[in-house]
Design a protein around this motif. Structure first.
Motif, mmCIF file in Angstrom:
data_model
loop_
_atom_site.group_PDB
_atom_site.id
_atom_site.type_symbol
_atom_site.label_atom_id
_atom_site.label_comp_id
_atom_site.label_asym_id
_atom_site.label_seq_id
_atom_site.Cartn_x
_atom_site.Cartn_y
_atom_site.Cartn_z
ATOM 1 N N ALA A 22 0.828 -1.204 0.000
ATOM 2 C CA ALA A 22 0.000 0.000 0.000
ATOM 3 C C ALA A 22 0.859 1.251 0.000
ATOM 4 O O ALA A 22 0.554 2.241 -0.687
ATOM 5 C CB ALA A 22 -0.927 0.000 1.214
ATOM 6 N N LEU A 23 1.976 1.225 0.730
ATOM 7 C CA LEU A 23 2.865 2.382 0.787
ATOM 8 C C LEU A 23 3.478 2.678 -0.574
ATOM 9 O O LEU A 23 3.463 3.825 -1.048
ATOM 10 C CB LEU A 23 3.962 2.139 1.820
ATOM 11 N N LEU A 24 4.015 1.658 -1.238
ATOM 12 C CA LEU A 24 4.697 1.874 -2.520
ATOM 13 C C LEU A 24 3.726 2.311 -3.608
ATOM 14 O O LEU A 24 4.037 3.203 -4.408
ATOM 15 C CB LEU A 24 5.442 0.604 -2.934
ATOM 16 N N LEU A 25 2.555 1.704 -3.653
ATOM 17 C CA LEU A 25 1.565 2.129 -4.649
ATOM 18 C C LEU A 25 1.109 3.560 -4.393
ATOM 19 O O LEU A 25 0.891 4.334 -5.340
ATOM 20 C CB LEU A 25 0.370 1.175 -4.636
ATOM 21 N N SER A 26 0.976 3.923 -3.123
ATOM 22 C CA SER A 26 0.559 5.294 -2.805
ATOM 23 C C SER A 26 1.662 6.295 -3.136
ATOM 24 O O SER A 26 1.377 7.402 -3.613
ATOM 25 C CB SER A 26 0.181 5.388 -1.318
ATOM 26 N N ILE A 27 2.921 5.934 -2.901
ATOM 27 C CA ILE A 27 4.031 6.811 -3.275
ATOM 28 C C ILE A 27 4.066 7.004 -4.786
ATOM 29 O O ILE A 27 4.317 8.114 -5.290
ATOM 30 C CB ILE A 27 5.375 6.241 -2.765
ATOM 31 N N TRP A 28 3.811 5.934 -5.531
ATOM 32 C CA TRP A 28 3.801 6.010 -7.002
ATOM 33 C C TRP A 28 2.748 7.005 -7.491
ATOM 34 O O TRP A 28 3.046 7.901 -8.300
ATOM 35 C CB TRP A 28 3.536 4.610 -7.551
ATOM 36 N N THR A 29 1.510 6.861 -7.010
ATOM 37 C CA THR A 29 0.461 7.788 -7.446
ATOM 38 C C THR A 29 0.740 9.205 -6.934
ATOM 39 O O THR A 29 0.437 10.188 -7.624
ATOM 40 C CB THR A 29 -0.916 7.317 -6.944
ATOM 41 N N ALA A 30 1.324 9.319 -5.724
ATOM 42 C CA ALA A 30 1.639 10.644 -5.186
ATOM 43 C C ALA A 30 2.691 11.343 -6.050
ATOM 44 O O ALA A 30 2.596 12.551 -6.309
ATOM 45 C CB ALA A 30 2.137 10.515 -3.749
ATOM 46 N N LEU A 31 3.691 10.601 -6.492
ATOM 47 C CA LEU A 31 4.724 11.170 -7.354
ATOM 48 C C LEU A 31 4.121 11.689 -8.660
ATOM 49 O O LEU A 31 4.434 12.804 -9.107
ATOM 50 C CB LEU A 31 5.791 10.117 -7.653
ATOM 51 N N ILE A 32 3.232 10.915 -9.251
ATOM 52 C CA ILE A 32 2.641 11.312 -10.531
ATOM 53 C C ILE A 32 1.735 12.527 -10.357
ATOM 54 O O ILE A 32 1.759 13.457 -11.176
ATOM 55 C CB ILE A 32 1.879 10.121 -11.149
ATOM 56 N N LEU A 33 0.934 12.557 -9.298
ATOM 57 C CA LEU A 33 0.091 13.741 -9.085
ATOM 58 C C LEU A 33 0.956 14.956 -8.758
ATOM 59 O O LEU A 33 0.647 16.079 -9.179
ATOM 60 C CB LEU A 33 -0.904 13.490 -7.954
ATOM 61 N N GLY A 34 2.042 14.748 -8.000
ATOM 62 C CA GLY A 34 2.953 15.856 -7.728
ATOM 63 C C GLY A 34 3.528 16.437 -9.008
ATOM 64 O O GLY A 34 3.645 17.662 -9.156
ATOM 65 N N ALA B 86 13.752 15.635 -17.367
ATOM 66 C CA ALA B 86 14.374 14.312 -17.425
ATOM 67 C C ALA B 86 14.533 13.721 -16.023
ATOM 68 O O ALA B 86 14.403 12.500 -15.831
ATOM 69 C CB ALA B 86 15.733 14.396 -18.119
ATOM 70 N N LEU B 87 14.793 14.570 -15.031
ATOM 71 C CA LEU B 87 14.877 14.093 -13.651
ATOM 72 C C LEU B 87 13.550 13.502 -13.208
ATOM 73 O O LEU B 87 13.504 12.417 -12.593
ATOM 74 C CB LEU B 87 15.281 15.243 -12.731
ATOM 75 N N LEU B 88 12.460 14.188 -13.531
ATOM 76 C CA LEU B 88 11.132 13.672 -13.203
ATOM 77 C C LEU B 88 10.867 12.358 -13.925
ATOM 78 O O LEU B 88 10.303 11.415 -13.352
ATOM 79 C CB LEU B 88 10.060 14.702 -13.552
ATOM 80 N N ALA B 89 11.281 12.294 -15.187
ATOM 81 C CA ALA B 89 11.106 11.055 -15.959
ATOM 82 C C ALA B 89 11.877 9.912 -15.309
ATOM 83 O O ALA B 89 11.397 8.763 -15.251
ATOM 84 C CB ALA B 89 11.571 11.266 -17.403
ATOM 85 N N GLY B 90 13.081 10.206 -14.816
ATOM 86 C CA GLY B 90 13.877 9.178 -14.156
ATOM 87 C C GLY B 90 13.205 8.647 -12.901
ATOM 88 O O GLY B 90 13.216 7.437 -12.634
ATOM 89 N N LEU B 91 12.589 9.544 -12.114
ATOM 90 C CA LEU B 91 11.892 9.115 -10.901
ATOM 91 C C LEU B 91 10.714 8.199 -11.232
ATOM 92 O O LEU B 91 10.488 7.180 -10.557
ATOM 93 C CB LEU B 91 11.400 10.341 -10.116
ATOM 94 N N THR B 92 9.962 8.541 -12.284
ATOM 95 C CA THR B 92 8.827 7.675 -12.658
ATOM 96 C C THR B 92 9.310 6.366 -13.265
ATOM 97 O O THR B 92 8.614 5.344 -13.161
ATOM 98 C CB THR B 92 7.896 8.392 -13.649
ATOM 99 N N THR B 93 10.509 6.361 -13.875
ATOM 100 C CA THR B 93 11.078 5.114 -14.395
ATOM 101 C C THR B 93 11.403 4.153 -13.264
ATOM 102 O O THR B 93 11.188 2.933 -13.370
ATOM 103 C CB THR B 93 12.353 5.404 -15.208
ATOM 104 N N ILE B 94 11.907 4.691 -12.160
ATOM 105 C CA ILE B 94 12.218 3.854 -11.002
ATOM 106 C C ILE B 94 10.955 3.194 -10.457
ATOM 107 O O ILE B 94 10.969 2.026 -10.021
ATOM 108 C CB ILE B 94 12.893 4.705 -9.902
ATOM 109 N N MET B 95 9.835 3.914 -10.505
ATOM 110 C CA MET B 95 8.582 3.392 -9.951
ATOM 111 C C MET B 95 7.816 2.522 -10.934
ATOM 112 O O MET B 95 6.910 1.776 -10.532
ATOM 113 C CB MET B 95 7.677 4.550 -9.503
ATOM 114 N N ALA B 96 8.137 2.585 -12.223
ATOM 115 C CA ALA B 96 7.365 1.884 -13.250
ATOM 116 C C ALA B 96 7.273 0.375 -13.055
ATOM 117 O O ALA B 96 6.259 -0.234 -13.433
ATOM 118 C CB ALA B 96 7.944 2.205 -14.631
ATOM 119 N N PRO B 97 8.294 -0.309 -12.516
ATOM 120 C CA PRO B 97 8.172 -1.771 -12.343
ATOM 121 C C PRO B 97 7.146 -2.211 -11.296
ATOM 122 O O PRO B 97 6.813 -3.406 -11.237
ATOM 123 C CB PRO B 97 9.583 -2.194 -11.914
ATOM 124 N N LEU B 98 6.649 -1.296 -10.461
ATOM 125 C CA LEU B 98 5.769 -1.694 -9.365
ATOM 126 C C LEU B 98 4.563 -2.520 -9.816
ATOM 127 O O LEU B 98 4.294 -3.581 -9.232
ATOM 128 C CB LEU B 98 5.293 -0.465 -8.590
#
Length: 494
Positions: free
Chosen positions: A289-301, A463-475
């Motif tokens: 639940a924490l990791l999925l919530s961080i993923w959606t929080a990053l994208i909304l941010g 590109a920094l933002l893209a890199g952060l979402t790349t790290i989360m993409a495997p979830l």
């Protein structure tokens, strides 16, 4: 005597009310509550048995109210320069108008959720939207920056009802077999709102004083408030039955008629306390639940960060004026609508999977959509990052942003449905936890966006933002494969 549920449609009453077979020890006196006089749901009361047109009108009003709330969050994006001039504050302080509103959106559900389970959906809608309208006046006519910011938070807090309670109204009116399309319409509304806000705000602030932004909000909120009173019925079944029992007691002067809420004596303060600590307990103790919530929080941010990034890109690099910079957000909006248009395809996929598992598919099936979204989001951001040069036509980064909009909807729809199904016993807490974390990121990201883009440039920062979402993409891929094992070890999941 009891009022039994009808079988001519698929009423929610068949899931909530069974024939009462014994007497609760708490109610020994049959003159207070007689088990034979328990009021049950019938077809005339059941929100799922309302005419289809009436249900869709209610869904439209609820969705447009949610759209209005989230549009109000981002409408402030183009008022910053006017606020800086009139109140003599820094750009960072002016940005707080967005951040505090979003902070209100994150904290409001902690109160709205419990209230809706005691007083019903409609009462909470009407009171919260009435306060949203009332608190919008000091925002529009603020004599100083303190008043403006305080009431921006207050309006966000009141408007948050439509981000926490409205989903319950949708599920109240539609059965599991028919809820997908209306839920998709509602789900897109809060996310397309932040895109429409800059579009409207750009035209207003290009041609009028910044205060007109909030005058328009006042008019819009008033129209939504009228529609809520006229077109949206009560849909929360326990409250419907409680009112029905009270009406019967008055009409025939017989105190033995009762409902679930009459028996339950719900402790409102206890419910509010639980709603405040349970979401954070879930985040602290459940990694999935924490990791999925961080993923959606990053994208909304990142979406809210775009309110500072797009002016940097399209005004600073491509020379757009304010209203055309607002129109640059249309790319994200078009992408979201394209995502909504694919809903029938996803419905067919989920129907096939449901049949394969004899109607009881594992929650991980819902992560398929998230897998597609998890790829689209970083791909679109990389595309956007490396097409922000002055000699690249402005339409190219806007097309890239459309993919970002599609990815947002896929990710959020996937995670929301997964959390609700995987954590069904505490689904409200799971969604509240996700909402609180998302709002924290969305409130914080705009505050450092301008400094980040000035230091790293449009290419480096994006590109920094893209890199952060790349790290989360495997979830979604990981949880699709191992989610059932993690749920088996979780103290919260099904």
């Amino acid at each position: 005597m009891s009022v039994h549920s009808s079988t001519t449609c698929e009423p929610v009453g068949t899931r909530i009310n069974e024939v009462f077979t014994g007497k609760d020890d708490k109610y020994d006196d049959p003159l207070i509550f007689d088990p034979a006089f328990k009021v049950l749901l019938d077809e005339t009361d059941d929100p799922q048995c309302m005419p289809t047109l009436r249900k869709w009108v209610a869904i439209t009003v609820i969705s447009s109210a949610a759209l209005c709330v989230t549009s109000a969050s981002s409408l402030a994006a183009f008022t910053e320069s006017g606020i800086e001039r009139e109140f003599g504050v820094s750009h960072t302080v002016a940005i707080l108008g967005i951040s505090l509103f979003v902070a209100g959106l994150g904290t409001g559900p902690l109160l709205a959720g419990p209230l809706s389970e005691v007083y019903g959906r409609n009462y909470v809608y009407q009171v919260s939207y009435g306060l949203f309208f009332a608190f919008s006046w000091p925002v529009a006519f603020a004599p100083n920056i303190s008043v403006h910011l305080i009431f921006r938070y207050a309006t966000g807090f009141c408007g948050a009802t439509f981000l926490s309670v409205a989903g319950g109204s949708v599920s109240d009116m539609f059965s599991n077999a028919t809820v997908a399309n209306p839920m998709a319409v509602y789900t897109i509304s809060p996310f397309i709102g932040p895109v429409i806000g800059p579009l409207i705000g750009g035209f207003i602030n290009q041609n009028l004083n910044w205060r007109w932004t909030y005058y328009i909000v006042l008019i819009w909120v008033f129209c939504e408030l009228l529609a809520l009173f006229i077109f949206v019925p009560e849909t929360y079944v326990p409250v419907i039955l409680q009112r029905k029992a009270a009406k019967l007691r008055r009409q025939i002067n017989d105190e033995r008629y009762w409902s679930e809420l009459d028996e339950g004596e719900k402790n409102l303060m206890k419910a509010i306390i639980i709603s405040c600590y349970k979401p954070f307990q879930l985040l602290l103790l459940d990694r999935m639940a924490l990791l999925l919530s961080i993923w959606t929080a990053l994208i909304l941010g990142i979406l809210y960060l775009a309110f500072q990034a797009f002016p940097f890109i399209f005004t600073g690099i491509h020379g757009f004026n304010m209203q055309f910079t607002g129109m640059s957000f249309l790319g994200i909006g078009v992408g979201m609508l394209l995502a909504l248009a694919t809903q029938p395809l996803w419905n067919r996929l989920f129907s096939r999977e449901s049949a394969r598992f004899n109607g009881r598919p594992p929650p991980e099936i819902r992560l398929v959509m998230g897998q597609v979204g998890g790829v689209l989001v970083p791909l679109s951001l990389y595309w956007l990052a490396f097409t922000t040069y002055r000699n690249v036509p402005w339409i190219i980064p806007i097309i890239a942003s459309a993919l970002f909009g599609t990815g947002i909807i896929f990710v959020f729809t996937s995670v929301f449905t997964y959390l609700v199904t995987a954590y069904r016993p505490i689904a409200a807490s799971a969604m509240a936890a996700n909402s609180a974390l998302r709002s924290a990121f969305a409130a914080a990201f705009p505050l450092f966006a301008r400094a980040m883009y000035l230091r790293l440039g449009s290419v480096g920062a994006t590109a920094l933002l893209a890199g952060l979402t790349t790290i989360m993409a495997p979830l979604p891929f990981i949880f699709r494969k191992y989610g059932s094992q993690l749920r088996a070890k979780s103290r919260f999941a099904v």
